[in-house]
Design an enzyme around this catalytic site. Structure first.
Site, PDB file in Angstrom:
ATOM      1  N   GLY A  16       0.825  -1.210   0.000  1.00 20.23           N
ATOM      2  CA  GLY A  16       0.000   0.000   0.000  1.00 20.23           C
ATOM      3  C   GLY A  16       0.851   1.248   0.000  1.00 20.23           C
ATOM      4  N   SER A 136      -0.046   7.170  14.420  1.00 22.31           N
ATOM      5  CA  SER A 136      -0.544   8.549  14.460  1.00 22.31           C
ATOM      6  C   SER A 136       0.563   9.549  14.177  1.00 22.31           C
ATOM      7  CB  SER A 136      -1.137   8.868  15.828  1.00 22.31           C
ATOM      8  OG  SER A 136      -1.540  10.233  15.867  1.00 22.31           O
ATOM      9  N   LYS A 190      -5.806   3.769  19.388  1.00 21.16           N
ATOM     10  CA  LYS A 190      -5.761   4.752  18.295  1.00 21.16           C
ATOM     11  C   LYS A 190      -7.127   5.397  18.109  1.00 21.16           C
ATOM     12  CE  LYS A 190      -4.154   7.025  14.712  1.00 21.16           C
ATOM     13  NZ  LYS A 190      -5.280   7.658  14.034  1.00 21.16           N
ATOM     14  N   HIS A 193      -7.471   7.835  20.798  1.00 17.65           N
ATOM     15  CA  HIS A 193      -6.592   8.958  20.440  1.00 17.65           C
ATOM     16  C   HIS A 193      -7.339   9.908  19.515  1.00 17.65           C
ATOM     17  CE1 HIS A 193      -4.045  10.923  17.382  1.00 17.65           C
ATOM     18  NE2 HIS A 193      -3.182  11.100  18.351  1.00 17.65           N
ATOM     19  N   ASN A 194      -8.017   9.368  18.518  1.00 16.56           N
ATOM     20  CA  ASN A 194      -8.727  10.214  17.551  1.00 16.56           C
ATOM     21  C   ASN A 194      -9.948  10.875  18.160  1.00 16.56           C
ATOM     22  OD1 ASN A 194      -6.774   9.102  15.833  1.00 16.56           O
ATOM     23  ND2 ASN A 194      -8.149   9.345  14.088  1.00 16.56           N
ATOM     24  N   GLU A 197      -8.516  13.681  19.957  1.00 19.80           N
ATOM     25  CA  GLU A 197      -8.107  14.633  18.906  1.00 19.80           C
ATOM     26  C   GLU A 197      -9.299  15.474  18.458  1.00 19.80           C
ATOM     27  OE1 GLU A 197      -5.932  12.843  15.470  1.00 19.80           O
ATOM     28  OE2 GLU A 197      -7.547  13.701  14.282  1.00 19.80           O
ATOM     29  N   ARG A 295     -19.155  18.365  14.515  1.00 19.91           N
ATOM     30  CA  ARG A 295     -18.760  18.146  13.123  1.00 19.91           C
ATOM     31  C   ARG A 295     -20.001  17.845  12.278  1.00 19.91           C
ATOM     32  NH1 ARG A 295     -12.855  15.554  11.939  1.00 19.91           N
ATOM     33  NH2 ARG A 295     -11.728  16.500  13.664  1.00 19.91           N
TER      34      ARG A 295
HETATM   35  C1  6PG Z   1      -3.521  10.684  13.055  1.00 21.05           C
HETATM   36  C2  6PG Z   1      -4.825  11.224  12.491  1.00 21.05           C
HETATM   37  C3  6PG Z   1      -5.314  10.418  11.307  1.00 21.05           C
HETATM   38  C4  6PG Z   1      -6.741  10.799  10.904  1.00 21.05           C
HETATM   39  C5  6PG Z   1      -6.777  12.001  10.013  1.00 21.05           C
HETATM   40  C6  6PG Z   1      -8.196  12.295   9.511  1.00 21.05           C
HETATM   41  O1  6PG Z   1      -3.536  10.246  14.226  1.00 21.05           O
HETATM   42  O2  6PG Z   1      -2.540  10.725  12.312  1.00 21.05           O
HETATM   43  O3  6PG Z   1      -5.797  11.120  13.545  1.00 21.05           O
HETATM   44  O4  6PG Z   1      -5.297   9.045  11.677  1.00 21.05           O
HETATM   45  O5  6PG Z   1      -7.298   9.774  10.154  1.00 21.05           O
HETATM   46  O6  6PG Z   1      -6.334  13.073  10.747  1.00 21.05           O
HETATM   47  O7  6PG Z   1      -9.096  12.234  10.575  1.00 21.05           O
HETATM   48  P1  6PG Z   1     -10.616  12.752  10.413  1.00 21.05           P
HETATM   49  O8  6PG Z   1     -10.943  12.776   8.943  1.00 21.05           O
HETATM   50  O9  6PG Z   1     -11.445  11.740  11.141  1.00 21.05           O
HETATM   51  O10 6PG Z   1     -10.622  14.120  11.021  1.00 21.05           O
END
Ligand code: 6PG
Length: 476
Positions: A16, A136, A190, A193-194, A197, A295
């Protein structure tokens, strides 16, 4: 294109060659490991190898899957950087007949951890070894040092962990990469984490809104404020880039770039998964849920414009004397602590439900660099979680003190937002979580009364032990 002699064989493979996959492959090659690469479209493989320039001699491209597998020395480790979902299952199915039991497949995409749990179970039955890792840091992190949240077969980490640690970001020399637990543990971390985020980004956007709409600050003035905050407790990648986004000019028009970006947010869905998981696991994560909701609301631009016509536009300008940027900074500190407390609580609950021995202090440590939520506060979180990983982060002395210092600011900002018609969903949810966490007598007794009234569901009493009591309404 493919290595034939053992000496030419690669130490690891990657399938990939999109932005993330290509950058990860270059990172691995740059750290001195020989890496085999394959992409469904051969042209992409050839183009990648050509572009890899000085690293080309560390890269072994293949035009077909069989040649790719043959070019990796046994026991093989193969990283998948393919779109989450069916593509991962299809790639595993194509690889399985070509691999031996002691070989290792590593899914490094943003997989749903339930899928990773299923794949781990399948691998235990059918082989080969399987790991799911959260990576990440975006494309920059993939190229120069991501945070890597490992999950799955521990012997898989023994086999490939040294490469993952070598390519990861470092914090004071320590790799921001670790094996966190079995099966989907890495992808769960992860996902959380998001979710953090999303919440962190949303709260930053909300205080940006207070400065833009409440104070009437220009984007340049806001950039300066973020720059100042980045020198304090809020120091973080997200505050740093928010300052840069606010300070950037549109090359076409010369206007502030931020003023031209349309206010509808995209989302690939990882933050949404966090909210779903919190609800399914029964752990309160209102700040993260509010960020996902915000969002979703942002995407309904026509509806919001229609609402402006019907109800009149919000927000109304704030009384600038009421809120100073120092209060916004304090409010953001409080909101951030609450949001991380929710995130770690969710990880802890998932670990309990899956029997994973999730090392929360290690998670905070590997988030200190490389990942999108990297920040100064994470070092203090690692310390607090090391003292007591089962204690809610808010109750750790350092963070309890910070919250005592800042919750009044969070309250003032949320109140001013409410009075000014400025929606602050994530900051409001953080305040609600904080206040609820210090409410020894909540109003859920009313919920129990209502449930018993219409459904005879029974309740407990404060004055005696036992369950299943009913109110007088049950007598008919
Ligand atoms: C990371 C980010 C990544 C994420 C993009 C888009 O940890 O590098 O979280 O994994 O997929 O930033 O995220 P969204 O489209 O959900 O905002």
């Amino acid at each position: 294109m493919t290595a034939r002699t053992a000496g030419d064989q690669a130490e690891i493979g990657l399938i990939g060659l999109g932005t993330m996959g290509g950058n990860l492959a270059l990172n691995i090659a740059e750290k001195g490991f020989r890496i085999a690469v394959f992409n469904r479209t051969t042209e992409k493989t050839e183009a990648f190898h050509k572009k890899s320039a000085v690293l080309a001699d560390k890269i072994v491209p293949s035009a077909d899957l069989e040649g790719f597998v043959a070019s990796i020395k046994s026991p093989r480790a193969i990283i998948l950087m393919v779109p989450a979902g069916d593509a991962v299952d299809a790639q595993i199915a194509a690889l399985r007949p070509l691999l031996d039991a002691q070989d290792l497949i590593i899914d490094a995409g943003n997989a749903n951890y339930h899928d990773t749990n299923r794949r781990a179970e399948e691998a235990a039955r059918l082989g080969p070894r399987f790991m799911g890792i959260g990576v990440s840091g975006g494309e920059e992190g993939a190229r120069h040092g991501p945070s890597i949240m490992g999950g799955g077969a521990l012997d898989g980490w023994d086999q490939a962990g040294h490469i993952l640690e070598a390519i990861s970001a470092k914090y004071e020399g320590t790799p921001c990469a670790a094996h966190l637990g079995e099966a989907g543990a890495g992808h769960l971390v992860k996902t959380v984490h998001n979710g953090i985020e999303y919440a962190d980004m949303q709260m930053i956007a909300e205080v940006y809104g207070v400065m833009r709409d409440g104070y009437g600050f220009s984007s340049g003035e806001i950039a300066d404020v973020f720059g100042t905050w980045n020198g304090g407790l809020l120091q973080s990648y997200l505050i740093e880039i928010s300052g840069k986004v606010a300070g950037a000019a549109d090359p076409e028009t010369g206007k502030p770039m931020l003023d031209i970006i349309l206010d509808t947010a995209g989302q690939k869905g990882t933050g949404r998964w966090t909210a779903i998981e919190a609800l399914m696991l029964g752990t309160p994560a209102g700040t993260i849920e509010a960020a996902v909701g915000a969002r979703n609301m942002s995407a309904r631009l026509p509806l919001r414009r229609q609402g402006e016509q019907v109800f009149g536009a919000a927000p109304l300008a704030m009384d600038k004397d009421q809120i100073a940027t120092e209060l916004l900074e304090a409010a953001l500190i409080a909101g951030k602590i609450v949001c991380y407390a929710q995130g770690f609580d969710l990880i802890l609950e998932a670990a309990k439900q899956y029997g994973w021995s999730m090392p929360l202090p290690e998670i905070a440590r590997i988030w200190r660099n490389g990942c999108i939520i990297r920040s100064a506060m994470l070092n203090d979180m690692a310390t607090a979680l090391t003292e007591d990983p089962d204690r809610n982060l808010m109750f750790a002395p350092f963070f309890a003190e910070k919250l005592k210092e800042t919750h009044a600011a969070l309250r003032a900002v949320v109140a001013q937002g409410a009075l000014s018609g400025l929606a602050l969903p994530a900051l409001s949810a953080a305040l609600a979580y904080f206040d609820t966490m210090r409410t020894g007598r909540s109003t859920a007794n009313m919920l129990q009364g209502q449930r018993d009234f219409f459904g005879a569901h029974g309740f407990e009493r404060t004055d005696k032990d036992g369950k299943g009591f009913h109110g007088p309404w049950a007598m008919g």
